[in-house]
Design a protein around this motif. Structure first.
Motif, mmCIF file in Angstrom:
data_model
loop_
_atom_site.group_PDB
_atom_site.id
_atom_site.type_symbol
_atom_site.label_atom_id
_atom_site.label_comp_id
_atom_site.label_asym_id
_atom_site.label_seq_id
_atom_site.Cartn_x
_atom_site.Cartn_y
_atom_site.Cartn_z
ATOM 1 N N THR A 206 45.133 25.857 71.640
ATOM 2 C CA THR A 206 46.254 25.396 70.820
ATOM 3 C C THR A 206 46.706 23.977 71.126
ATOM 4 O O THR A 206 47.442 23.385 70.347
ATOM 5 C CB THR A 206 47.457 26.336 70.999
ATOM 6 O OG1 THR A 206 47.914 26.248 72.362
ATOM 7 C CG2 THR A 206 47.081 27.773 70.680
ATOM 8 N N GLY A 207 46.304 23.416 72.271
ATOM 9 C CA GLY A 207 46.756 22.087 72.661
ATOM 10 C C GLY A 207 48.096 22.080 73.370
ATOM 11 O O GLY A 207 48.651 21.012 73.650
ATOM 12 N N LEU A 208 48.647 23.250 73.696
ATOM 13 C CA LEU A 208 49.917 23.332 74.424
ATOM 14 C C LEU A 208 49.764 22.706 75.807
ATOM 15 O O LEU A 208 48.804 22.984 76.521
ATOM 16 C CB LEU A 208 50.349 24.791 74.550
ATOM 17 C CG LEU A 208 51.597 25.080 75.392
ATOM 18 C CD1 LEU A 208 52.836 24.495 74.721
ATOM 19 C CD2 LEU A 208 51.760 26.586 75.623
ATOM 20 N N ARG B 95 38.407 31.062 70.747
ATOM 21 C CA ARG B 95 37.649 29.855 70.425
ATOM 22 C C ARG B 95 38.463 28.613 70.780
ATOM 23 O O ARG B 95 39.665 28.545 70.507
ATOM 24 C CB ARG B 95 37.315 29.849 68.932
ATOM 25 C CG ARG B 95 36.417 28.702 68.515
ATOM 26 C CD ARG B 95 36.012 28.848 67.064
ATOM 27 N NE ARG B 95 35.135 27.756 66.651
ATOM 28 C CZ ARG B 95 34.592 27.654 65.444
ATOM 29 N NH1 ARG B 95 34.864 28.594 64.524
ATOM 30 N NH2 ARG B 95 33.814 26.643 65.142
ATOM 31 N N ASN B 96 37.798 27.625 71.374
ATOM 32 C CA ASN B 96 38.483 26.388 71.747
ATOM 33 C C ASN B 96 38.676 25.493 70.530
ATOM 34 O O ASN B 96 37.753 25.316 69.732
ATOM 35 C CB ASN B 96 37.687 25.619 72.808
ATOM 36 C CG ASN B 96 37.649 26.342 74.136
ATOM 37 O OD1 ASN B 96 38.458 27.229 74.395
ATOM 38 N ND2 ASN B 96 36.702 25.978 74.981
ATOM 39 N N GLY B 97 39.873 24.937 70.412
ATOM 40 C CA GLY B 97 40.149 23.992 69.345
ATOM 41 C C GLY B 97 40.104 22.552 69.811
ATOM 42 O O GLY B 97 40.052 21.632 69.003
ATOM 43 N N LEU B 98 40.137 22.343 71.139
ATOM 44 C CA LEU B 98 40.109 21.000 71.722
ATOM 45 C C LEU B 98 38.887 20.843 72.617
ATOM 46 O O LEU B 98 38.486 21.790 73.309
ATOM 47 C CB LEU B 98 41.360 20.735 72.572
ATOM 48 C CG LEU B 98 42.590 20.108 71.913
ATOM 49 C CD1 LEU B 98 43.247 21.120 70.976
ATOM 50 C CD2 LEU B 98 43.566 19.640 72.966
ATOM 51 N N ALA C 68 41.499 17.104 75.525
ATOM 52 C CA ALA C 68 42.495 17.739 76.394
ATOM 53 C C ALA C 68 42.899 16.801 77.531
ATOM 54 O O ALA C 68 44.079 16.699 77.883
ATOM 55 C CB ALA C 68 41.942 19.047 76.958
ATOM 56 N N LEU C 69 41.927 16.089 78.092
ATOM 57 C CA LEU C 69 42.246 15.123 79.139
ATOM 58 C C LEU C 69 43.102 13.993 78.585
ATOM 59 O O LEU C 69 44.029 13.522 79.255
ATOM 60 C CB LEU C 69 40.955 14.560 79.744
ATOM 61 C CG LEU C 69 41.122 13.578 80.905
ATOM 62 C CD1 LEU C 69 41.889 14.215 82.059
ATOM 63 C CD2 LEU C 69 39.767 13.076 81.389
ATOM 64 N N ILE D 120 47.077 34.522 74.267
ATOM 65 C CA ILE D 120 46.751 33.382 73.409
ATOM 66 C C ILE D 120 47.946 32.456 73.399
ATOM 67 O O ILE D 120 49.039 32.835 72.967
ATOM 68 C CB ILE D 120 46.422 33.835 71.971
ATOM 69 C CG1 ILE D 120 45.222 34.810 71.980
ATOM 70 C CG2 ILE D 120 46.100 32.624 71.100
ATOM 71 C CD1 ILE D 120 44.895 35.360 70.614
ATOM 72 N N GLU D 121 47.767 31.262 73.887
ATOM 73 C CA GLU D 121 48.848 30.261 73.918
ATOM 74 C C GLU D 121 48.326 28.937 73.398
ATOM 75 O O GLU D 121 47.186 28.581 73.628
ATOM 76 C CB GLU D 121 49.386 30.088 75.343
ATOM 77 C CG GLU D 121 50.091 31.312 75.873
ATOM 78 C CD GLU D 121 50.729 31.036 77.238
ATOM 79 O OE1 GLU D 121 51.706 30.275 77.282
ATOM 80 O OE2 GLU D 121 50.210 31.572 78.229
#
Length: 310
Positions: free
Chosen positions: A186-188, A214-217, A222-223, A309-310
């Motif tokens: 989610t990018g949180l 599933r990864n969105g980033l 993310a870094l 899931i966050e």
């Protein structure tokens, strides 16, 4: 670190590197090193080069690690317990397990001994080995309870966790550690991510009855999110110290100018170039010492698969 903290750390290191603990007490470990630990701790590059070239089976070293010297010396000085009529097989097994009887000396076996305390050379080696091997990890949260049926699956989210060191430097220095986590789904962004992790049981093995979201980033994005969050945080700091350091820098530069300018002005032509070079070198050194700067670097990082899931 006190002796108990050293003992706990050494045990964790030995277990993590899959060493064989032959004897153990609250004051020492007798351990046969694993190949990975032997490579890191014994400084035998030629031996391991030979093993790698020939493919032969390695023979790793056995060490006696003493984590509390005073207590261990008391154990050695204490007389060995003699089995009496009331001694049970369990009592004898416990005595052997915890290694209170110094069988090595009786059998003439010489095992290298290392006293481990904060600041000792061998403990610094353990720190270095842990840092090199633990700069990146991939761990899963252990479920708190098992699924009631084999068909029930729990979702897990992948997080990029990074510990960042921020250094504020001039002629004085201060450091801060910032721990960030970013949900790759989610990018949180979460600050103090380590505080969240230290209360969880983590394992390198994929638990049963879970599925990964599933990864969105990507890792790079993310870094970038972490870097942006940290930069935004640092912009709100008080930088009075930097202005003070810049003022001290100008004072020092003025001082050496007053010293070197007359020397350069009245120097002979053949000596002027050497004096100017020395002057420039001193300016560079003073700027490096006093010039305020803020640097951020990653200490270690990892992918942590956490429940939900966050």
């Amino acid at each position: 670190m006190n002796s108990k903290q050293v003992h706990k750390y050494v045990q964790r290191f030995l277990e993590a590197t899959q060493c064989s603990i032959l004897e153990k007490s609250p004051a020492h470990f007798k351990v046969k090193l694993s190949p990975a630990a032997d490579r890191e701790l014994t400084n035998r590059p030629f031996y391991w080069s030979f093993v790698d070239r020939t493919g032969s089976e390695p023979e790793t070293m056995t060490y006696l690690f003493v984590t509390d010297k005073e207590k261990y010396e008391e154990e050695l000085a204490a007389p060995a317990p003699t089995p009496g009529p009331a001694t049970t097989a369990v009592d004898a097994a416990l005595n052997r397990s915890f290694g209170f009887v110094n069988n090595n000396l009786a059998n003439g076996i010489r095992t290298p001994r290392e006293d481990l305390y904060f600041g000792s050379r061998k403990l610094e080696q353990l720190f270095g080995a842990a840092k090199n091997s633990g700069s990146y990890v991939n761990l899963f949260q252990e479920p708190e309870r098992r699924s009631s049926t084999p068909f029930q699956s729990t979702p897990y989210t992948a997080w990029l966790g990074v510990n960042m060191r921020v250094e504020f430097a001039c002629d004085r220095k201060r450091e801060e550690i910032h721990s960030y986590g970013v949900s790759l789904a989610t990018g949180l962004v979460v600050e103090n991510f380590y505080d969240r992790l230290k209360h969880l049981k983590l394992t390198p093995r994929l638990p049963s009855n879970i599925h990964l979201t599933r990864n969105g980033l990507s890792y790079a994005k993310a870094l970038g999110v972490i870097e942006t969050s940290l930069e935004r945080k640092l912009r709100n700091y008080d930088y009075t110290w930097a202005a003070d350091a810049a003022a001290r820098l100008e004072e020092e530069l003025d001082r050496i100018r007053h010293y070197y300018d007359p020397m350069i002005k009245h120097a002979e032509e053949n000596a002027k170039e050497a004096i100017e070079e020395q002057f420039n070198q001193r300016q560079t050194e003073i700027k490096w010492q006093y010039e305020p700067r803020v640097t951020a670097s990653a200490i270690n990082c990892g992918i942590f698969h956490l429940e939900g899931i966050e």
